[in-house]
Design an enzyme around this catalytic site. Structure first.
Site, short mmCIF file in Angstrom:
data_model
loop_
_atom_site.label_atom_id
_atom_site.label_comp_id
_atom_site.label_asym_id
_atom_site.label_seq_id
_atom_site.Cartn_x
_atom_site.Cartn_y
_atom_site.Cartn_z
N ASP A 107 0.82 -1.13 -0.19
CA ASP A 107 -0.08 0.05 0.04
C ASP A 107 1.02 1.25 -0.12
OD1 ASP A 107 -2.41 1.75 -0.02
OD2 ASP A 107 -2.42 1.43 1.99
N GLY A 138 -1.31 5.41 3.32
CA GLY A 138 -0.78 4.65 2.80
C GLY A 138 0.60 4.16 3.63
#
Length: 386
Positions: free
Chosen positions: A270, A306
């Site tokens: 991510d 993220g």
């Protein structure tokens, strides 16, 4: 054109059948030609090193200061190269929430890199997610998952769309899951306020992945198990986990493995543009992110935005912090995601005939020291060939 044949000997090999000490692997051109056999004078000595299949990242937004959501080919190449140098030989590029037409434009650019073999596909994360669980996505750009809009994004990727993350409880959510399943595109449950029952409906409709399980979804309550329990308990679902030490406590990751097993876990990054870089300010789609001590958070609001993770770090943490076996870690970081992408015949494990996608690790520290992609040394060749 002469095909280069390279033999690696003396290494620990993590094979589908188990771990082999003092192993030998030969690759010729882009493919693995032989595993085993007698050592010869021309073999490269990898004593003290562990060879595993190249990593496969289902969910990554950028790296090296570049973002896939920029919709610029040069940035996408930089991001892919950054993660490649950290062992990720197969990458799916993830977008973020934006105006529909802009995300379509980004998808068109990324699809060309898929066709060129740089990327393995496109993942749309947003805009079809819950306003209450939007994380690092702009709330004013979120949309309900109208199947027509979802199809518009998929079509913009020109056959390269691999996954769409959505909140199934929103109007159109279940219909979009069914449509995606019919199209052969992974429907992933994520950034959701769905309850247990609705999540089960989504799984029955065809949802097969949990986007970064535990993050951006309701937690487990003893009378309201929510989406986490539904996703963990169903054998049809693969759960993404971010093992960076920030998104999940090690014990929570252990809980997921204890419930789902390595065969249903896909380790992801991510990662946003700061991966492989230092602290500072970075864009994430239309938002600004500040990275401090390696942790990415939105400038406005402070939500985690993220990660700055690379999969070599996730591998090392899984083995040294979580005490997963090498075989378990390889399944989750290579084999499982490769199978999800329909690439099990070509990558994700060390087997004769598959791509020579290799990550070479120090057998004591598990630091990454070399990477091979399709038979080409990306880094570390000088360590063994000088």
């Amino acid at each position: 054109m002469t095909t280069v044949r390279t033999a690696l000997a003396g290494a620990r090999l993590v094979l589908p059948s188990g771990v082999v000490e003092d192993g030998r692997l030969v690759f010729s051109g882009a493919a693995i030609e032989e595993i085993g056999g007698e050592r010869t004078a021309g073999d490269l000595d990898l004593t003290g090193y562990t060879v595993v299949p190249g990593f496969v990242d289902l969910h990554v937004h950028g790296g090296g200061g570049a973002s896939y959501a920029a919709g610029i080919a040069e940035e996408a190449l930089t991001a892919a190269r950054t993660h490649l140098e950290h062992g990720t030989t197969t990458t799916v590029a993830s977008t973020v929430t934006g105006e529909i037409d802009e995300v379509c434009r980004q998808a068109a650019v990324l699809s060309e890199l898929v066709e060129d073999g740089v990327l393995a596909g496109v993942h749309f994360e947003g805009p079809f997610i819950s306003p209450g669980r939007c994380g690092a996505h702009r709330p004013d750009l979120l949309r309900e998952p109208d199947p027509a809009l979802v199809r518009k994004l998929v079509d913009a990727a020109r056959g390269t769309a691999k996954m769409v993350t959505l909140a199934p409880e929103l109007p159109g959510g279940l219909e979009s899951v069914r449509m995606l399943a019919d199209l052969g595109v992974i429907a992933a449950v994520g950034h959701t306020d769905s309850d247990y029952a609705k999540t089960l409906e989504a799984i029955e409709a065809g949802a097969s992945v949990a986007t970064h399980l535990f993050n951006a979804m309701p937690g487990i309550q003893h009378r309201a198990p929510g989406p986490i329990v539904a996703l963990l308990e169903d054998e049809r679902v693969t759960v993404e986990l971010i093992n960076d030490g920030t998104h999940l406590h090690p014990s929570v990751l252990d809980l997921a493995y204890g419930t789902a097993g390595a065969g249903r876990v896909a380790l992801i990054t991510d990662a946003m543009g700061a991966a492989g870089m230092g602290d500072g300010l970075y864009p994430l789609g239309p938002l600004q992110v500040r990275v401090t001590d390696g942790v990415a958070r939105l400038v406005e609001g402070g939500s985690i935005a993220g990660s700055t993770l690379t999969l070599d770090v996730a591998f090392r943490r899984s083995v040294t912090v979580n005490r997963l076996s090498l075989s378990q870690t390889v399944r989750s970081i290579s084999t499982v995601p490769a199978a999800l992408l329909g690439l099990a015949d070509s990558t994700g494990s060390l087997e004769v005939g598959k791509n020579a996608d290799l990550a070479v690790l120090d057998s004591e520290s598990y630091e990454l020291v070399a990477v091979v992609r399709r038979g080409e040394w990306i880094r570390g060749a000088e360590r063994f060939t000088r």
